[in-house]
Design a protein around this motif. Sequence first.
Motif, short mmCIF file in Angstrom:
data_model
loop_
_atom_site.label_atom_id
_atom_site.label_comp_id
_atom_site.label_asym_id
_atom_site.label_seq_id
_atom_site.Cartn_x
_atom_site.Cartn_y
_atom_site.Cartn_z
N VAL A 6 -6.66 -19.01 70.22
CA VAL A 6 -6.90 -17.57 70.06
C VAL A 6 -7.89 -17.10 71.11
CG1 VAL A 6 -7.61 -15.75 68.46
CG2 VAL A 6 -6.56 -17.86 67.58
N SER A 7 -7.60 -15.93 71.68
CA SER A 7 -8.50 -15.33 72.66
C SER A 7 -8.56 -13.83 72.44
CB SER A 7 -8.03 -15.65 74.09
OG SER A 7 -8.80 -14.94 75.03
N ASN A 8 -9.75 -13.30 72.15
CA ASN A 8 -9.97 -11.86 72.01
C ASN A 8 -9.05 -11.22 70.97
OD1 ASN A 8 -12.07 -11.73 73.85
ND2 ASN A 8 -10.72 -11.36 75.60
N ALA A 10 -9.37 -9.59 67.19
CA ALA A 10 -10.30 -9.11 66.17
C ALA A 10 -11.71 -9.56 66.52
CB ALA A 10 -9.86 -9.56 64.78
N GLY A 11 -12.37 -10.30 65.62
CA GLY A 11 -13.74 -10.72 65.90
C GLY A 11 -13.85 -12.05 66.62
N ILE A 12 -12.72 -12.67 66.98
CA ILE A 12 -12.74 -13.97 67.67
C ILE A 12 -12.60 -13.76 69.17
CG2 ILE A 12 -11.54 -16.16 67.99
CD1 ILE A 12 -10.77 -16.11 65.08
N GLN A 13 -13.56 -14.31 69.92
CA GLN A 13 -13.45 -14.29 71.38
C GLN A 13 -12.71 -15.52 71.89
OE1 GLN A 13 -17.65 -13.88 72.27
NE2 GLN A 13 -17.46 -11.66 72.57
N ALA A 14 -12.94 -16.66 71.27
CA ALA A 14 -12.24 -17.88 71.67
C ALA A 14 -12.26 -18.85 70.49
CB ALA A 14 -12.88 -18.51 72.89
N ALA A 15 -11.08 -19.40 70.18
CA ALA A 15 -11.00 -20.36 69.08
C ALA A 15 -9.71 -21.14 69.19
CB ALA A 15 -11.05 -19.63 67.73
N ASP A 16 -9.72 -22.34 68.63
CA ASP A 16 -8.48 -23.12 68.47
C ASP A 16 -8.56 -23.87 67.16
OD1 ASP A 16 -9.72 -25.83 69.00
OD2 ASP A 16 -10.11 -24.87 70.92
N HIS A 55 -2.66 -3.37 66.21
CA HIS A 55 -2.76 -4.68 66.85
C HIS A 55 -4.24 -5.02 67.03
CE1 HIS A 55 1.50 -4.58 67.48
NE2 HIS A 55 1.43 -3.51 68.25
N PRO A 56 -4.69 -6.20 66.55
CA PRO A 56 -6.13 -6.49 66.44
C PRO A 56 -6.77 -7.00 67.72
CG PRO A 56 -4.88 -8.30 65.51
CD PRO A 56 -3.87 -7.26 65.93
N LEU A 57 -6.64 -6.25 68.81
CA LEU A 57 -7.33 -6.62 70.04
C LEU A 57 -8.84 -6.41 69.84
CD1 LEU A 57 -7.17 -7.47 73.03
CD2 LEU A 57 -6.92 -5.04 73.60
N THR A 58 -9.63 -7.37 70.29
CA THR A 58 -11.08 -7.28 70.14
C THR A 58 -11.61 -6.00 70.77
OG1 THR A 58 -11.29 -9.68 70.14
CG2 THR A 58 -13.27 -8.41 70.66
#
Length: 616
Positions: A6-8, A10-16, A55-58
């Motif tokens: 995941v990148s950008n 909702a509230g996540i900038q970077a995650a896997d 669409h949940p773009l940060t």
Amino acid sequence: MWDITVSNIAGIQAADATLADGLNVVQASNFMGKSSFMSALQTVMGTTGLYGDSHPLTEGATEGQVTLETADDDYEVRLRRTESGAIAREGTPVLSDETDRTCARLFAFLGENNPIRARVRNGEDITSLLQAPLDIENIDEQIATLRQQRAATERQLEEAEQAASNIPSVTEAITTLESELEELRERRDDLAERAAAESSADTAASDDIADHRSQLQATERTISRLDKQIERTETQLQSKRDELAALDIPDEPSVTADIEEKEAKIETLDLRIDLLEGLHRANQRVLEEDEVELVSSVERGLVADEIGCWVCGASTASDDIEAKLASMADQLDSLREERTALQDEIATIEARKEEIERKRRRETELEDTIGGLRADLDELRSDHQQALDRKERLTDELDALREAAAEAETEVNEELTDVKAEIRTREDELAEQRSRLDALEDQRDAADDLAERKEELDTEIRELRDRKTEKQWELKDQFDTAMTDAIERFAPGFDGARLNVKTDQRNEIEAFELVIARDGRETEIGNLSEGEQELVGILVALAGHRTFDVGERVPVVLLDGISQLSAENLRLLTEYLADTSPILVTTAYPEAGEFGGHRISPDSWRTISDGEPSTA
């Protein structure tokens, strides 16, 4: 196993993270990205942007993406902020079919913003959401189209049956004509022999006269046929014009404005009812639980307790407060009745709009039919005029031929001419009757195919109608069953709930009504605790999941925004949903304890809360 990056979102900038088969628990405190991870899953599945969702773009980011690797395929969805500020979605989501996406959004992704949960929570009508997959199929439109095809097939079948009944008379006419021709030819041969002895000079003139007489008779039959066709077409045309003139189509804009006005009133009433319900429920509960001392001072008296008003501080009697609450309850009932009356009026107006649309479709059909009949009439009149002109020409030519042959014509030749003309007339009539017989036999032979086609259309219509009705009743049965299981499993503070069905004049279901029972009588959804409200909403969505076989369409169920449930009830709910989908993902707080299954830790994720507060 699913691997997701995941990148950008909702509230996540970077995650896997990795999702395993069975239960997956995203367990963490607030602001660590639990709900944002659920939004990422919905993004890669392709269901964001439905039912008022965005669409949940940060916030502040120009691009974001989610990639998903499964054992069978890879998927990637990108979100991009356009120059206008809108968010566009690109890439390849897991779900591409409209029905699959709708089923997932409504019945599989059970977060706090699930449309069904929201409507149940707010006491709103859920009929359109429960029937959304059926509406996508356009079952009613399919049935209407099939009914039109069936009507056309029935007309053709009637014509085929009429053709079959006409065959004997046409066959008899052919037999008669063949017999008459045989007699006329024998007579012609005899007269020809006699005429040959007198003179062979008149033969050519006799043939010309016979040919013209035959053509004239054929033309007169054509004129007669066209006269009848013109009369029938004029009658049909006038009938359609009369029907078109009789159509009374009201002006729709005023109807639309009326609906908008009533809907605005309903929104105002909803707000007032919501405010009063909350106020009444809170105050009523303080009295029912005998916890007035939590919010105010109480002086116990022999007749009545003196209570300090917890709003203004003034002293009042408990009886006065109860009377005020009773008055508030009466006001609530009045507002609800007013809202129900407005909703009924809107339903009436919608029915009127449907009638307007039906009349407009009929108006278009009539205009098209009138246009076709006018074109047919013009063509028939043109053919009729040509036939009249041909008749006049043949009459003049025949008179000239007769005048030229009058002096030389003998009695035998005159009779021979008549016979030849009669033969040609009979031959033309015989050809027409044989052609008609061929057409009638073709129509008759098509009857079996038409009858079979009608049966097929009847079956298709019945199956479509039955499919819709069966799915509607299955929704009710699935919810009632799920609610019975839930009462035994969760032991909530209400007796149960059911889906009531409302039917129209054709006994077809047109609406669902959620009925809640507590202490042996009906109550409003707002009178339940928040956890009970969310449980009812999830069970309604689960009924749709089972009815529309969503487990075969969507390989995952998401559960989020259920902090109102106790840890024990959350575990019971995940156990209850275990067999619903191959992958179940839920969020939970650390204090909820162990769940079993696969735990997903967001400790390594980078969220916007690392730099500033976030609701993710």
